[in-house]
Design a protein around this motif. Structure first.
Motif, PDB file in Angstrom:
ATOM      1  N   GLY A  20      17.106   2.413  41.254  1.00  7.36           N
ATOM      2  CA  GLY A  20      18.169   1.614  40.646  1.00  7.36           C
ATOM      3  C   GLY A  20      19.224   2.383  39.871  1.00  7.36           C
ATOM      4  N   ILE A  21      18.807   3.315  39.012  1.00  4.81           N
ATOM      5  CA  ILE A  21      19.769   3.947  38.095  1.00  4.81           C
ATOM      6  C   ILE A  21      20.511   5.130  38.734  1.00  4.81           C
ATOM      7  CG2 ILE A  21      18.261   5.694  36.966  1.00  4.81           C
ATOM      8  CD1 ILE A  21      20.658   3.228  35.176  1.00  4.81           C
ATOM      9  N   ASP A  42      13.517  11.955  46.660  1.00 10.36           N
ATOM     10  CA  ASP A  42      12.665  10.850  46.186  1.00 10.36           C
ATOM     11  C   ASP A  42      11.341  10.939  46.948  1.00 10.36           C
ATOM     12  OD1 ASP A  42      13.440   7.773  44.822  1.00 10.36           O
ATOM     13  OD2 ASP A  42      11.510   8.059  45.823  1.00 10.36           O
ATOM     14  N   LYS A  47      14.333   5.980  50.598  1.00 10.15           N
ATOM     15  CA  LYS A  47      15.258   5.745  49.485  1.00 10.15           C
ATOM     16  C   LYS A  47      16.213   6.915  49.328  1.00 10.15           C
ATOM     17  CE  LYS A  47      13.286   2.510  46.335  1.00 10.15           C
ATOM     18  NZ  LYS A  47      12.789   2.297  44.982  1.00 10.15           N
ATOM     19  N   THR A  80      13.814   9.305  37.661  1.00 10.27           N
ATOM     20  CA  THR A  80      12.492   8.805  38.074  1.00 10.27           C
ATOM     21  C   THR A  80      11.854   8.048  36.912  1.00 10.27           C
ATOM     22  OG1 THR A  80      11.543  10.870  37.307  1.00 10.27           O
ATOM     23  CG2 THR A  80      12.137  10.768  39.626  1.00 10.27           C
ATOM     24  N   TRP A  81      10.625   7.571  37.123  1.00  9.83           N
ATOM     25  CA  TRP A  81       9.891   6.867  36.069  1.00  9.83           C
ATOM     26  C   TRP A  81       9.498   7.855  34.970  1.00  9.83           C
ATOM     27  CZ3 TRP A  81       6.935   5.760  41.027  1.00  9.83           C
ATOM     28  CH2 TRP A  81       7.629   4.794  41.778  1.00  9.83           C
ATOM     29  N   GLU A 103      16.865  10.744  32.410  1.00 10.99           N
ATOM     30  CA  GLU A 103      16.935   9.355  31.966  1.00 10.99           C
ATOM     31  C   GLU A 103      16.015   9.123  30.766  1.00 10.99           C
ATOM     32  OE1 GLU A 103      18.331   6.619  31.854  1.00 10.99           O
ATOM     33  OE2 GLU A 103      19.888   6.955  33.325  1.00 10.99           O
ATOM     34  N   LYS A 104      16.323   8.097  30.005  1.00 13.44           N
ATOM     35  CA  LYS A 104      15.441   7.646  28.939  1.00 13.44           C
ATOM     36  C   LYS A 104      14.277   6.883  29.548  1.00 13.44           C
ATOM     37  CE  LYS A 104      15.260   3.652  28.736  1.00 13.44           C
ATOM     38  NZ  LYS A 104      14.861   2.557  29.693  1.00 13.44           N
ATOM     39  N   GLN A 132      23.244   6.171  26.751  1.00 18.55           N
ATOM     40  CA  GLN A 132      24.692   6.087  26.989  1.00 18.55           C
ATOM     41  C   GLN A 132      25.484   5.454  25.860  1.00 18.55           C
ATOM     42  OE1 GLN A 132      22.241   4.651  28.666  1.00 18.55           O
ATOM     43  NE2 GLN A 132      22.757   2.642  29.481  1.00 18.55           N
ATOM     44  N   ARG A 201       7.282   0.005  34.756  1.00 19.08           N
ATOM     45  CA  ARG A 201       7.466   1.099  35.720  1.00 19.08           C
ATOM     46  C   ARG A 201       6.258   2.051  35.699  1.00 19.08           C
ATOM     47  NH1 ARG A 201      12.746   0.810  33.267  1.00 19.08           N
ATOM     48  NH2 ARG A 201      14.389   0.175  34.691  1.00 19.08           N
TER      49      ARG A 201
HETATM   50  N1  LIG Z   1      19.958   4.399  30.664  1.00 18.07           N
HETATM   51  C1  LIG Z   1      19.708   3.132  31.024  1.00 18.07           C
HETATM   52  O1  LIG Z   1      20.271   2.165  30.519  1.00 18.07           O
HETATM   53  C2  LIG Z   1      18.694   2.895  32.099  1.00 18.07           C
HETATM   54  C3  LIG Z   1      18.756   1.750  32.909  1.00 18.07           C
HETATM   55  C4  LIG Z   1      17.795   1.591  33.926  1.00 18.07           C
HETATM   56  C5  LIG Z   1      16.787   2.527  34.082  1.00 18.07           C
HETATM   57  N2  LIG Z   1      16.740   3.607  33.223  1.00 18.07           N
HETATM   58  C6  LIG Z   1      15.663   4.610  33.346  1.00 18.07           C
HETATM   59  O2  LIG Z   1      15.804   5.299  34.569  1.00 18.07           O
HETATM   60  C7  LIG Z   1      14.516   5.671  35.087  1.00 18.07           C
HETATM   61  C8  LIG Z   1      14.381   5.124  36.512  1.00 18.07           C
HETATM   62  O3  LIG Z   1      14.540   3.726  36.473  1.00 18.07           O
HETATM   63  P1  LIG Z   1      14.979   2.902  37.784  1.00 18.07           P
HETATM   64  O4  LIG Z   1      15.266   1.516  37.330  1.00 18.07           O
HETATM   65  O5  LIG Z   1      15.986   3.641  38.543  1.00 18.07           O
HETATM   66  O6  LIG Z   1      13.587   2.908  38.574  1.00 18.07           O
HETATM   67  P2  LIG Z   1      13.385   2.686  40.144  1.00 18.07           P
HETATM   68  O7  LIG Z   1      11.958   2.287  40.328  1.00 18.07           O
HETATM   69  O8  LIG Z   1      14.436   1.783  40.691  1.00 18.07           O
HETATM   70  O9  LIG Z   1      13.636   4.132  40.731  1.00 18.07           O
HETATM   71  C9  LIG Z   1      12.866   5.243  40.407  1.00 18.07           C
HETATM   72  C10 LIG Z   1      12.752   6.098  41.647  1.00 18.07           C
HETATM   73  O10 LIG Z   1      12.076   7.314  41.299  1.00 18.07           O
HETATM   74  C11 LIG Z   1      11.262   7.675  42.416  1.00 18.07           C
HETATM   75  N3  LIG Z   1      10.239   8.624  41.975  1.00 18.07           N
HETATM   76  C12 LIG Z   1       9.174   8.389  41.187  1.00 18.07           C
HETATM   77  N4  LIG Z   1       8.482   9.525  40.981  1.00 18.07           N
HETATM   78  C13 LIG Z   1       9.136  10.504  41.654  1.00 18.07           C
HETATM   79  C14 LIG Z   1       8.927  11.892  41.821  1.00 18.07           C
HETATM   80  N5  LIG Z   1       7.882  12.509  41.272  1.00 18.07           N
HETATM   81  N6  LIG Z   1       9.799  12.582  42.587  1.00 18.07           N
HETATM   82  C15 LIG Z   1      10.867  11.979  43.166  1.00 18.07           C
HETATM   83  N7  LIG Z   1      11.112  10.654  43.044  1.00 18.07           N
HETATM   84  C16 LIG Z   1      10.258   9.929  42.291  1.00 18.07           C
HETATM   85  C17 LIG Z   1      10.717   6.343  42.916  1.00 18.07           C
HETATM   86  O11 LIG Z   1      10.231   6.415  44.242  1.00 18.07           O
HETATM   87  C18 LIG Z   1      11.929   5.451  42.769  1.00 18.07           C
HETATM   88  O12 LIG Z   1      12.702   5.397  43.946  1.00 18.07           O
HETATM   89  C19 LIG Z   1      13.492   5.098  34.100  1.00 18.07           C
HETATM   90  O13 LIG Z   1      13.109   6.080  33.194  1.00 18.07           O
HETATM   91  C20 LIG Z   1      14.275   4.000  33.372  1.00 18.07           C
HETATM   92  O14 LIG Z   1      13.809   3.735  32.071  1.00 18.07           O
HETATM   93  C21 LIG Z   1      17.677   3.799  32.277  1.00 18.07           C
END
Ligand SMILES: NC(=O)c1ccc[n+]([C@@H]2O[C@H](COP(=O)([O-])OP(=O)(O)OC[C@H]3O[C@@H](n4cnc5c(N)ncnc54)[C@H](O)[C@@H]3O)[C@@H](O)[C@H]2O)c1
Length: 359
Positions: A20-21, A42, A47, A80-81, A103-104, A132, A201
């Protein structure tokens, strides 16, 4: 006459985590005008491929370590997570990158956060964490206003958010500390409830918690996460009480109540972003990133102290010595008994659970 168009692109960027992010990171880097995305990775290759195709990125990988080995990368975005942030930061720092924007939340324990800072320092890699709001016009206006001392001395910030302390509480703690000039915590007292098997997550989180943080200059932060409510406020809503008035801050506006009545702060426009400032930091144009890992490490210490206070049933004085996540410890030791069984994740669909490593 032949006109030579010089490319402004100086830096190669790699993205790890294509969920997502990730798109906002790609856009953020492209908007700097001096970066191009050379590869994405990923664990879910489909993805990675989809994101690469969306932004016309040439190469995509199913293993980020492979990407770090094969590509010549200057900056890495970690999307990532959270339970993977420390491991990936360390691997990136040990490759030849110059800067990492993670990311946070920074990590899932204080020990991990300490390690990320230490390894990046040792390798001369600049590490910023993406909070941000430190670049957001409303939050910049609050910081600027408070720095002029116009409402006297700040006494207490009070905010409530949902979806877990590490997840959204990290944003609130980071933002309030930013307004206040990044004070260091002196003590923390907190309480945690976890009666359901709740994850975010892939990370075990509390059902709800409350923390009172006292900073060294005496100002306090009262943070409520997921507490029961009778009415819902804005997504980000903090009231800051000062000796001569108060502020109500959301992401849309900052309202001030002073002896002259209510007014609104004028947003502070600033073209700097998390991305452009990381480049500036690497180039030595600024001494520090506004959202550096040094500040997020302190946010992590505060969050872990809230959990530790609940575990010890006492006030916790800083610095926090406990390096592991006290919530995980309490769960492992059976100190937080699940009453309503059945694991659920507030963000990650069940079909993705098989990708998770146990925390
Ligand atoms: N700054 C913000 O406002 C904000 C908003 C949303 C998410 N986030 C943060 O961003 C991070 C990701 O969130 P998201 O919503 O994108 O999650 P998501 O589940 O949509 O995407 C995470 C991706 O990381 C991949 N992944 C996991 N482990 C991996 C690894 N070891 N190597 C490669 N890829 C890997 C997963 O397969 C997945 O596609 C989290 O820490 C979340 O807290 C921050």
């Amino acid at each position: 006459m032949q006109v030579l168009v010089m490319s402004m692109v100086k830096y190669a960027v790699g993205i790890i985590g294509c969920g997502g992010i990730a798109s906002s990171h790609i856009q953020g880097w492209l908007d700097t005008g001096s970066a191009e995305i050379v590869a994405v990775a990923d664990i879910d290759l489909a993805k990675a491929e989809a994101l690469a195709s969306k932004f016309s990125v040439e190469r995509f990988y199913g293993d980020y370590v492979e990407m770090l080995k094969r590509e010549s990368i200057d900056f890495i975005s970690i999307c990532t997570w959270a339970q993977t942030h420390a491991e990936i930061t360390v691997k990136a720092a040990e490759s030849s990158v110059k800067g990492v924007l993670c990311e946070k939340p920074m990590a899932v324990s204080l020990g991990e956060a300490n390690m990320m800072v230490e390894v990046c320092d040792r390798h001369g890699v600049k590490l910023a964490i993406r909070h941000q709001r430190r670049f957001h016009p409303v939050h910049l206006s609050v910081k600027e206003f408070l720095s002029k001392g116009r409402l006297g001395k700040p006494l207490l910030a009070h905010g409530r958010r949902e979806d877990g302390l590490l997840n959204n509480g990290s944003h609130m703690i980071n933002t309030v500390r930013f307004w206040l000039g990044d004070p260091e915590p002196e003590w923390v007292i907190g309480q945690v409830e976890r009666k359901t098997d709740r994850y975010e997550r892939g990370i075990p989180i509390e059902d709800l918690c409350v923390g009172l943080v006292s900073f060294k200059d005496g100002v306090k932060l009262l943070i409520e996460m997921d507490t029961p409510i009778t009415y819902k406020l804005e997504w980000f809503y903090v009231v800051l009480e000062c000796t001569e008035g108060l502020l109500i801050v959301t992401d849309e506006e900052a309202k001030v109540l002073s002896s002259e009545g209510w007014s609104k702060l004028r947003p502070v426009e600033d073209k700097t972003t998390e991305f452009s400032q990381l480049i500036d930091w690497v180039e030595g144009k600024v001494n520090m990133h506004r959202s550096s890992s040094y500040q997020s490490r302190i946010d992590m210490e505060i969050m872990m102290a809230i959990y530790e206070s609940s575990r010890l049933r006492s006030l916790v004085r800083m610095p926090l010595k406990t390096l592991e996540n006290p919530l995980f410890t309490m769960i492992k030791n059976g100190e937080l008994k699940v009453e309503k069984h059945g694991r659920y994740d507030i963000r990650l669909p069940r079909e993705m659970w098989n990708l998770l490593k146990p925390p």
